[in-house]
Motif scaffolding. Structure first.
Motif, mmCIF file in Angstrom:
data_model
loop_
_atom_site.group_PDB
_atom_site.id
_atom_site.type_symbol
_atom_site.label_atom_id
_atom_site.label_comp_id
_atom_site.label_asym_id
_atom_site.label_seq_id
_atom_site.Cartn_x
_atom_site.Cartn_y
_atom_site.Cartn_z
ATOM 1 N N THR A 1 -58.859 -64.736 -115.433
ATOM 2 C CA THR A 1 -59.890 -65.058 -116.421
ATOM 3 C C THR A 1 -61.205 -65.161 -115.661
ATOM 4 N N ARG A 2 -62.271 -65.476 -116.362
ATOM 5 C CA ARG A 2 -63.559 -65.659 -115.685
ATOM 6 C C ARG A 2 -63.504 -66.811 -114.681
ATOM 7 N N TYR A 3 -62.569 -67.725 -114.878
ATOM 8 C CA TYR A 3 -62.548 -68.953 -114.100
ATOM 9 C C TYR A 3 -61.523 -68.986 -112.978
ATOM 10 N N ARG A 4 -60.422 -68.242 -113.116
ATOM 11 C CA ARG A 4 -59.375 -68.329 -112.106
ATOM 12 C C ARG A 4 -58.360 -67.209 -112.265
ATOM 13 N N THR A 5 -57.493 -67.098 -111.251
ATOM 14 C CA THR A 5 -56.367 -66.165 -111.260
ATOM 15 C C THR A 5 -55.110 -66.982 -111.003
ATOM 16 N N PHE A 6 -54.045 -66.693 -111.760
ATOM 17 C CA PHE A 6 -52.785 -67.399 -111.559
ATOM 18 C C PHE A 6 -51.630 -66.432 -111.766
ATOM 19 N N THR A 7 -50.481 -66.780 -111.203
ATOM 20 C CA THR A 7 -49.280 -65.947 -111.300
ATOM 21 C C THR A 7 -48.342 -66.539 -112.337
ATOM 22 N N CYS A 8 -47.765 -65.665 -113.156
ATOM 23 C CA CYS A 8 -46.811 -66.070 -114.195
ATOM 24 C C CYS A 8 -45.447 -65.486 -113.857
ATOM 25 N N ARG A 9 -44.427 -66.343 -113.965
ATOM 26 C CA ARG A 9 -43.057 -65.956 -113.667
ATOM 27 C C ARG A 9 -42.164 -66.355 -114.835
ATOM 28 N N PRO A 10 -40.917 -65.882 -114.863
ATOM 29 C CA PRO A 10 -40.023 -66.261 -115.955
ATOM 30 C C PRO A 10 -39.975 -67.775 -116.140
ATOM 31 N N GLY A 11 -40.070 -68.189 -117.383
ATOM 32 C CA GLY A 11 -40.090 -69.608 -117.714
ATOM 33 C C GLY A 11 -41.492 -70.138 -117.929
ATOM 34 N N ASP A 12 -42.506 -69.385 -117.467
ATOM 35 C CA ASP A 12 -43.887 -69.805 -117.700
ATOM 36 C C ASP A 12 -44.332 -69.368 -119.094
ATOM 37 N N VAL A 13 -45.194 -70.167 -119.670
ATOM 38 C CA VAL A 13 -45.803 -69.845 -120.954
ATOM 39 C C VAL A 13 -47.309 -69.926 -120.739
ATOM 40 N N VAL A 14 -48.020 -68.864 -121.085
ATOM 41 C CA VAL A 14 -49.471 -68.850 -120.920
ATOM 42 C C VAL A 14 -50.097 -69.045 -122.295
ATOM 43 N N LEU A 15 -50.887 -70.069 -122.387
ATOM 44 C CA LEU A 15 -51.560 -70.444 -123.621
ATOM 45 C C LEU A 15 -53.009 -69.984 -123.541
ATOM 46 N N LYS A 16 -53.470 -69.277 -124.579
ATOM 47 C CA LYS A 16 -54.851 -68.815 -124.599
ATOM 48 C C LYS A 16 -55.467 -69.060 -125.975
ATOM 49 N N THR A 17 -56.678 -69.613 -125.950
ATOM 50 C CA THR A 17 -57.435 -69.726 -127.190
ATOM 51 C C THR A 17 -57.902 -68.331 -127.581
ATOM 52 N N ALA A 18 -58.363 -68.175 -128.803
ATOM 53 C CA ALA A 18 -58.808 -66.872 -129.300
ATOM 54 C C ALA A 18 -59.982 -66.345 -128.482
ATOM 55 N N ASP A 19 -60.000 -65.025 -128.318
ATOM 56 C CA ASP A 19 -61.127 -64.301 -127.724
ATOM 57 C C ASP A 19 -61.443 -64.685 -126.283
ATOM 58 N N LEU A 20 -60.435 -65.080 -125.511
ATOM 59 C CA LEU A 20 -60.629 -65.390 -124.100
ATOM 60 C C LEU A 20 -60.401 -64.110 -123.279
ATOM 61 N N PRO A 21 -61.450 -63.537 -122.684
ATOM 62 C CA PRO A 21 -61.266 -62.310 -121.893
ATOM 63 C C PRO A 21 -60.372 -62.574 -120.682
ATOM 64 N N HIS A 22 -59.449 -61.645 -120.432
ATOM 65 C CA HIS A 22 -58.552 -61.759 -119.291
ATOM 66 C C HIS A 22 -58.048 -60.381 -118.886
#
Length: 122
Positions: free
Chosen positions: A46-67
């Motif tokens: 995102t504009r603010y950070r980079t993170f890694t997602c693996r099985p079991g992770d859930v990524v929550l995003k508000t509407a219209d968040l560029p990524h």
């Protein structure tokens, strides 16, 4: 047979199979979304950070968040649950922008597994 998506007026569930090393350029989802990582891994920027997602992770995003998404050497399988803004109207304070990002919660991850089973149901 596996269904790729289920939808109603206010909710849409889509399964995405991503190939190894695939890159999804900058984009956004126009509704609140929950991305359940089922297999493989990917990095989200995102504009603010980079993170890694693996099985079991859930990524929550508000509407219209560029990524931007970069998928790993094994690709990934993800379920994207989108909830319409109309449905959420009146509960704008429900999701705070600082909550955007990965969440490791066994109950929420279990919900993703149950959604995956729904896609397998006739």
């Amino acid at each position: 047979m596996l269904t790729r998506n289920l939808s109603s007026k206010n909710v849409r569930l889509t399964r995405y199979d991503r190939v190894p090393q695939e890159v999804l350029d900058w984009h956004e989802h126009h509704h609140l979304s929950f991305c359940f990582a089922v297999k493989g891994d990917y990095q989200e920027t995102t504009r603010y950070r980079t993170f890694t997602c693996r099985p079991g992770d859930v990524v929550l995003k508000t509407a219209d968040l560029p990524h931007l998404n970069r998928f790993g050497t094994r690709g990934a399988v993800c379920l994207l649950l989108e909830i319409s803004n109309d449905f959420l109207e009146g509960s704008a304070g429900l999701i705070e922008p600082e909550l955007n990002g990965p969440v490791r919660n066994h109950q929420l991850a279990r919900l993703g597994l149950e959604l995956q089973e729904e896609l397998r149901a006739p």
